[in-house]
Design a protein around this motif. Structure first.
Motif, PDB file in Angstrom:
ATOM      1  N   GLU A 103      -7.644  -7.087   0.229  1.00 54.86           N
ATOM      2  CA  GLU A 103      -6.025  -7.362   0.583  1.00 54.86           C
ATOM      3  C   GLU A 103      -5.170  -6.373   0.085  1.00 54.86           C
ATOM      4  N   GLU A 104      -5.002  -6.250  -1.201  1.00 58.92           N
ATOM      5  CA  GLU A 104      -4.210  -5.706  -1.812  1.00 58.92           C
ATOM      6  C   GLU A 104      -4.329  -4.159  -1.751  1.00 58.92           C
TER       7      GLU A 104
ATOM      8  N   THR B 236      -3.298  -3.703   2.015  1.00 62.17           N
ATOM      9  CA  THR B 236      -1.699  -3.778   2.300  1.00 62.17           C
ATOM     10  C   THR B 236      -1.093  -2.538   1.475  1.00 62.17           C
TER      11      THR B 236
ATOM     12  N   ARG C 254      -1.579   0.879   3.778  1.00 66.79           N
ATOM     13  CA  ARG C 254      -0.866   0.776   4.686  1.00 66.79           C
ATOM     14  C   ARG C 254       0.669   0.960   4.659  1.00 66.79           C
TER      15      ARG C 254
ATOM     16  N   VAL D 226      -4.805  -8.762   7.789  1.00 60.80           N
ATOM     17  CA  VAL D 226      -4.224  -7.739   7.223  1.00 60.80           C
ATOM     18  C   VAL D 226      -4.725  -6.449   7.667  1.00 60.80           C
TER      19      VAL D 226
END
Length: 195
Positions: free
Chosen positions: A118-119, A122, A125, A173
């Motif tokens: 996820e990190e 994110t 992006r 995400v």
């Protein structure tokens, strides 16, 4: 009529020097997408994507799947930005957990694979969108990084995942989900519900 795309995969066991001819042939036969594989000990996905993009004129190339533990989000964003600027609208970037045993072999297995994915997605992006990024997460640390040459059109970031919690994360995400080989129509109902 429904719009659909036809894609092919360049098998990881095939030698890299045959990729340009394969990509040109796939494009000539009308394929829309070519997916290149990144697995530890085989080929690098970003370099393989660059080879395929450079050998073709319209083919969209997907990286399937860059393991988040092997790549700094800043470096991955830099590499993707370069390809997206040189080959606009022709890149899809797949990011996944990586095979746990392989990540352990090279000393990069995360404490929390979900947090890392996820990190990473994110941060990548945000960097590709030209943002200045600071992350002090469970797995990722970035302090005030901003790309000098972000792409005008950032490539889609898809999560290459199959397990329930990872699919839920992808739905939150990522721009899409890439389901690895070995999973087919029987799995799609469960996958769609989790996304």
């Amino acid at each position: 009529m429904t719009n659909f795309r036809i894609g092919v995969m360049y098998d990881r066991d095939w030698v890299p020097e045959e990729l340009p001819a394969f990509a040109r042939r796939a494009e000539a036969l009308g394929a829309d997408d070519l997916w290149v594989v990144e697995d530890l000990r085989w080929n690098g996905g970003v370099s393989a994507a660059a080879v395929a993009l450079g050998a073709t004129e319209r083919l969209r190339v997907g990286i399937g799947i860059a393991p988040a533990p092997l790549r700094s989000p800043a470096l991955l964003a830099m590499e993707l930005a370069t390809l997206a600027r040189v080959f606009p609208s022709r890149l899809v970037a797949g990011i996944g957990h990586g095979v746990r045993e392989w990540m352990e072999q090279v000393g990069v297995a995360p404490r929390s694979p979900l947090a890392l994915l996820e990190e990473t997605i994110t941060a990548v992006r945000a960097l590709l969108h030209g943002e200045r990024v600071t992350v002090d997460g469970r797995e990722v640390r970035i302090d005030g990084i901003e790309l000098v040459h972000p792409p005008a059109e950032p490539p889609p970031l898809v999560a290459g995942v199959v397990r329930s919690r990872s699919l839920e994360l992808s739905g939150r995400v990522a721009d899409g989900t890439l389901i690895a080989e070995g999973h087919g129509p029987r799995d799609l109902e469960r996958i769609r519900a989790l996304l």
